[in-house]
Design a protein around this motif. Sequence first.
Motif, PDB file in Angstrom:
ATOM      1  N   PHE A 158     -18.173  93.131 -78.800  1.00  0.00           N
ATOM      2  CA  PHE A 158     -17.798  91.928 -79.536  1.00  0.00           C
ATOM      3  C   PHE A 158     -18.953  91.274 -80.278  1.00  0.00           C
ATOM      4  CE2 PHE A 158     -14.978  92.263 -75.768  1.00  0.00           C
ATOM      5  CZ  PHE A 158     -13.816  92.596 -76.445  1.00  0.00           C
ATOM      6  N   GLY A 159     -20.117  91.862 -80.229  1.00  0.00           N
ATOM      7  CA  GLY A 159     -21.211  91.358 -81.036  1.00  0.00           C
ATOM      8  C   GLY A 159     -21.983  90.215 -80.397  1.00  0.00           C
ATOM      9  N   PRO A 160     -22.775  89.499 -81.200  1.00  0.00           N
ATOM     10  CA  PRO A 160     -23.695  88.480 -80.682  1.00  0.00           C
ATOM     11  C   PRO A 160     -23.027  87.358 -79.896  1.00  0.00           C
ATOM     12  CG  PRO A 160     -24.224  89.035 -82.968  1.00  0.00           C
ATOM     13  CD  PRO A 160     -22.917  89.700 -82.665  1.00  0.00           C
ATOM     14  N   SER A 161     -21.740  87.120 -80.113  1.00  0.00           N
ATOM     15  CA  SER A 161     -21.076  86.013 -79.422  1.00  0.00           C
ATOM     16  C   SER A 161     -21.086  86.187 -77.912  1.00  0.00           C
ATOM     17  CB  SER A 161     -19.623  85.877 -79.907  1.00  0.00           C
ATOM     18  OG  SER A 161     -18.868  87.029 -79.577  1.00  0.00           O
ATOM     19  N   GLU A 162     -21.216  87.431 -77.434  1.00  0.00           N
ATOM     20  CA  GLU A 162     -21.199  87.678 -75.989  1.00  0.00           C
ATOM     21  C   GLU A 162     -22.583  88.027 -75.442  1.00  0.00           C
ATOM     22  OE1 GLU A 162     -18.871  87.020 -74.013  1.00  0.00           O
ATOM     23  OE2 GLU A 162     -17.292  86.625 -75.488  1.00  0.00           O
ATOM     24  N   LEU A 163     -23.600  87.845 -76.247  1.00  0.00           N
ATOM     25  CA  LEU A 163     -24.947  88.209 -75.818  1.00  0.00           C
ATOM     26  C   LEU A 163     -25.397  87.380 -74.622  1.00  0.00           C
ATOM     27  CD1 LEU A 163     -27.395  89.965 -76.337  1.00  0.00           C
ATOM     28  CD2 LEU A 163     -28.109  88.374 -78.117  1.00  0.00           C
ATOM     29  N   ALA A 164     -25.128  86.082 -74.636  1.00  0.00           N
ATOM     30  CA  ALA A 164     -25.553  85.224 -73.525  1.00  0.00           C
ATOM     31  C   ALA A 164     -24.839  85.609 -72.233  1.00  0.00           C
ATOM     32  CB  ALA A 164     -25.292  83.758 -73.865  1.00  0.00           C
ATOM     33  N   THR A 165     -23.554  85.978 -72.329  1.00  0.00           N
ATOM     34  CA  THR A 165     -22.830  86.418 -71.137  1.00  0.00           C
ATOM     35  C   THR A 165     -23.475  87.660 -70.559  1.00  0.00           C
ATOM     36  OG1 THR A 165     -20.813  85.605 -72.217  1.00  0.00           O
ATOM     37  CG2 THR A 165     -20.547  86.927 -70.214  1.00  0.00           C
ATOM     38  N   ASP A 166     -23.853  88.596 -71.416  1.00  0.00           N
ATOM     39  CA  ASP A 166     -24.528  89.804 -70.948  1.00  0.00           C
ATOM     40  C   ASP A 166     -25.853  89.486 -70.270  1.00  0.00           C
ATOM     41  OD1 ASP A 166     -22.490  91.412 -71.824  1.00  0.00           O
ATOM     42  OD2 ASP A 166     -23.495  92.073 -73.647  1.00  0.00           O
ATOM     43  N   ARG A 167     -26.596  88.528 -70.823  1.00  0.00           N
ATOM     44  CA  ARG A 167     -27.863  88.139 -70.195  1.00  0.00           C
ATOM     45  C   ARG A 167     -27.632  87.666 -68.759  1.00  0.00           C
ATOM     46  NH1 ARG A 167     -28.870  84.525 -74.650  1.00  0.00           N
ATOM     47  NH2 ARG A 167     -29.756  85.663 -76.420  1.00  0.00           N
ATOM     48  N   PHE A 168     -26.595  86.862 -68.594  1.00  0.00           N
ATOM     49  CA  PHE A 168     -26.285  86.337 -67.260  1.00  0.00           C
ATOM     50  C   PHE A 168     -25.959  87.477 -66.295  1.00  0.00           C
ATOM     51  CE2 PHE A 168     -23.253  84.894 -64.085  1.00  0.00           C
ATOM     52  CZ  PHE A 168     -23.853  83.749 -63.582  1.00  0.00           C
ATOM     53  N   ILE A 169     -25.085  88.370 -66.719  1.00  0.00           N
ATOM     54  CA  ILE A 169     -24.658  89.458 -65.844  1.00  0.00           C
ATOM     55  C   ILE A 169     -25.819  90.398 -65.535  1.00  0.00           C
ATOM     56  CG2 ILE A 169     -23.142  91.482 -65.700  1.00  0.00           C
ATOM     57  CD1 ILE A 169     -21.155  89.840 -67.487  1.00  0.00           C
ATOM     58  N   ARG A 170     -26.623  90.715 -66.545  1.00  0.00           N
ATOM     59  CA  ARG A 170     -27.774  91.592 -66.320  1.00  0.00           C
ATOM     60  C   ARG A 170     -28.783  90.936 -65.374  1.00  0.00           C
ATOM     61  NH1 ARG A 170     -28.547  95.774 -70.172  1.00  0.00           N
ATOM     62  NH2 ARG A 170     -26.548  96.161 -71.198  1.00  0.00           N
ATOM     63  N   THR A 171     -28.957  89.631 -65.510  1.00  0.00           N
ATOM     64  CA  THR A 171     -29.895  88.938 -64.638  1.00  0.00           C
ATOM     65  C   THR A 171     -29.429  88.997 -63.187  1.00  0.00           C
ATOM     66  OG1 THR A 171     -30.638  87.466 -66.399  1.00  0.00           O
ATOM     67  CG2 THR A 171     -30.981  86.713 -64.143  1.00  0.00           C
ATOM     68  N   LEU A 172     -28.151  88.776 -62.943  1.00  0.00           N
ATOM     69  CA  LEU A 172     -27.642  88.886 -61.583  1.00  0.00           C
ATOM     70  C   LEU A 172     -27.668  90.318 -61.074  1.00  0.00           C
ATOM     71  CD1 LEU A 172     -26.842  85.930 -61.984  1.00  0.00           C
ATOM     72  CD2 LEU A 172     -24.675  86.442 -60.878  1.00  0.00           C
ATOM     73  N   GLY A 173     -27.608  91.281 -61.999  1.00  0.00           N
ATOM     74  CA  GLY A 173     -27.789  92.670 -61.620  1.00  0.00           C
ATOM     75  C   GLY A 173     -26.598  93.315 -60.951  1.00  0.00           C
ATOM     76  N   TRP A 174     -25.395  93.056 -61.481  1.00  0.00           N
ATOM     77  CA  TRP A 174     -24.209  93.647 -60.866  1.00  0.00           C
ATOM     78  C   TRP A 174     -24.247  95.175 -60.898  1.00  0.00           C
ATOM     79  CZ3 TRP A 174     -20.150  90.040 -63.651  1.00  0.00           C
ATOM     80  CH2 TRP A 174     -20.225  88.761 -63.107  1.00  0.00           C
ATOM     81  N   ARG A 175     -24.554  95.737 -62.045  1.00  0.00           N
ATOM     82  CA  ARG A 175     -24.571  97.190 -62.164  1.00  0.00           C
ATOM     83  C   ARG A 175     -25.724  97.796 -61.347  1.00  0.00           C
ATOM     84  NH1 ARG A 175     -21.079 101.026 -64.847  1.00  0.00           N
ATOM     85  NH2 ARG A 175     -22.287 102.920 -65.230  1.00  0.00           N
ATOM     86  N   ALA A 176     -26.879  97.139 -61.385  1.00  0.00           N
ATOM     87  CA  ALA A 176     -28.018  97.636 -60.614  1.00  0.00           C
ATOM     88  C   ALA A 176     -27.697  97.643 -59.128  1.00  0.00           C
ATOM     89  CB  ALA A 176     -29.248  96.781 -60.902  1.00  0.00           C
ATOM     90  N   ALA A 177     -27.006  96.607 -58.651  1.00  0.00           N
ATOM     91  CA  ALA A 177     -26.627  96.558 -57.241  1.00  0.00           C
ATOM     92  C   ALA A 177     -25.616  97.655 -56.917  1.00  0.00           C
ATOM     93  CB  ALA A 177     -26.044  95.190 -56.899  1.00  0.00           C
ATOM     94  N   ALA A 178     -24.713  97.956 -57.853  1.00  0.00           N
ATOM     95  CA  ALA A 178     -23.734  99.024 -57.632  1.00  0.00           C
ATOM     96  C   ALA A 178     -24.423 100.375 -57.448  1.00  0.00           C
ATOM     97  CB  ALA A 178     -22.748  99.076 -58.799  1.00  0.00           C
TER      98      ALA A 178
END
Length: 865
Positions: free
Chosen positions: A102-122
Amino acid sequence: MVRIIRRLVALLAIVVVIALVAAVGVSAVITGRALPRTSGTIRIEGLHAPVSVIRDQAGIAQIYAADPHDLFLAQGYVHAQDRLWQMEFWRHISSGRLAELFGPSELATDRFIRTLGWRAAAERDLGALSGETRDALQAYADGVNAYLADHRGSLGLPFVVAGLKNGSGGLGGYQPEPWTVLDSIAWQKVQAFNLGGNYAQEIFRLFADAKLGDPALTDQLNPPYAADMPVIVPSTGAPTAAADTTGERAAVAGTTGADLAAWRELVGLGQHALALAGLDRATGLVGSHGIGSNDWVVAPSKSATGRALLANDPHLGISMPSVWYMNGLHCRDVSPACPYDVSGVSFPGSPLVILGHNARIAWGATNVGPDVEDLFIERVDPADPGKYLYRGQSIPFETRQETIRVAGGPDETITVRSTRHGPILNDVVDELKDSSTLYALRWTATAAPDTTLQAFLEINRAGSWDDFRAALRSYVAPSQNFVYADVEGHIGYQVPGWIPVRADPRDRGARPVPGWDGAHEWVDRIPYDALPRLFDPPSGLIVTANNAVVDRGNRYFISDEWDPGYRAKRITGLLGEAAAAGGVTTEAMRRIQLDTTILRAPLVTRHLSGVEPRTADGATVRSQIRAWDGRCELDRRGCSAYMAFEYRLLRGLFDDDLGDLARDYVGTPVAWQALIALLDRPTDRWWDDRTTSDRVETAPEIIAAALDAAGRDLRAALGDESGWTWGRLHTATFREPTFGSSGIGPLEWYFDVGPLAVPGAAGAVNNTYYRFSRAYPDPSDPTSRPATDLRTIFEVTNLPSYRLTVDLGDLDGARIVQTTGQSGNPFDRHYGDLVTAWARGETVPLPFSRAAVEASAAATLTLAP
């Protein structure tokens, strides 16, 4: 000239019509190719033997296979047939890759999720799972990928729109990358984040302390659990020590309005991700947002059939399609080599049945809401900004690089900093990056390997209470109130999960704590055998509805933030009445699930005596409330009157004191309880309107003003009092969270269903929730205007996401419904076909035996090697 203009207009009209016809034709072709094939034979490489997929009139898929590999592979294929876009979208959420779509509009949401590390924890979780669980996940992924291979270049409209938007595809749609086991595991993190933790409430308390000037006043906003409300596993011990927040209060200094806006933005990013996932569409720093559930089990001694009964209805966000997919997984010949014979609901994107029953046991779940998140205040080493202080030592921040791809823009690389307590949240929002106070989030779902999917694998084949409890030993997050019933007539209850034990037993996780002194560490987890449980209690009933699991006499601290208990009390009372009247039946349980009584209302309305509104409409509101039977059915004008009055009374009580924080607090369950407590103290300082300097108001004045305001609101929204029915205020629209919420009319018409008038209300057993925050300025959007129309304010955001009732003596008689329909493909006959049934409180059969499944078959598909 006029003739030429007319010809040009006519020509333009023809061109428009042709374009519209072409667009409709293209849309029809794209829609048609996405519809699932439900009969005939499809060949899939990798299957060991033929698999049967039998769908009934509601589209419920029952899968029959020769071995577990084929069973889970077929489930992956079937999920992809009906819900591929939802699955694709969900895995972009769980991995923080929304900006790719969806482009730049969701960039901040991605930052949040990456910071919490959901995929890394998986990735870490994967290594902790049993080989059998990994095999099931891989077989499921193979099934999804088989579907992707079969439909390359012929996916549905969401893939076409997304591909055109991000430049990765044309009318054939963009081609998703292969499904992996991590895609399934990471979804568990989204669920755990949705249902576990209280870091947002810690932030609220931090700013409320600063706003009110005294943490004791903040604590009054969060009254203790009422002594007359049900406790699931009451103790006989002495109450635990009161919380000591002296050290926590030191963190209050320096909080500002700008800080509040930044923290609201940060918390909002996580809530936005949950809303996109269809799990929670509410906002704010306080409260459960209507996230919760009801479940209960009835022993044979209390049931009309002499067999154990189970009911479950989880409360989640409103979405299109539902977060649930109804299906069964059956080994053709049940044996130790192929032990699965189970039916219920699953999550698209993950194998197994999450809630339901097998041939021997049934289980349901509601959210415990334990305190499994803590914010730690970190001190940066003044001599080295790359380090933080801990117990007198200077320790380097752990760092990792995350690159976020952005459709229509350059990639962004972020650096995630972590301490021993978890990731630094400040780095998500620019306004917090340079703060001298850093906050790290410790959360059980990422603090240790999570083997929850393994627990569900074992539950699916459990045959006894001992098997069930053994399976839940592997469960980590989100902690749930699991209820149990079996064909032998036993009932039980178990809380599983990773719940921390803190170094200081007085520390109850209410506020951020210092991270540098080591005094607030998590030193252990509550031992599994010390977690609350029940087995065949003498009462013959076990009821959970997010109410208090334990009281203050319990040895271990679990939480102080329970649902107030009205739903649990109402369910328990209705079950008792049914048991006394000849025994509880599944029909009675379905009626209980639909109960709309508001038990808290009399605790408020008893204070109307002697209060005189100034306006005729205010007097009408009072008279409607007095004549009301306490239920929120569609035709109840008294419910509309009460809810509008309660809304205005909460605002009149708290807006002046809390200021910007009122947006987060008003309308939450803790606000109900604070209101009820303060009504018994009519001259308390909270009643004084701080905006008037020449007088001191008391409760009767604020109550009268609330009646008048409610009357004005109702007349403005609904006109004459004869039209003040609850169904006109309380509606639900099932919006697809991507293109169905785009603001583009044709796409929303294509994807969305509603609005529908629905019964129920926040706090009823038939629990729905709405966002009073809509009536306040949105700090993240200066251009937005607060809602003034009650129809907007009371529009449903969260609701009972599915309902199940089952008699363990009649498994073929089980009944079920989820909110929308089985399909995620618009114009499929099962896209939204259950919405009306759900709204009416109706259910559909959930046949279990092979004979019953075949008797209800509407279509049979064979998946062959």
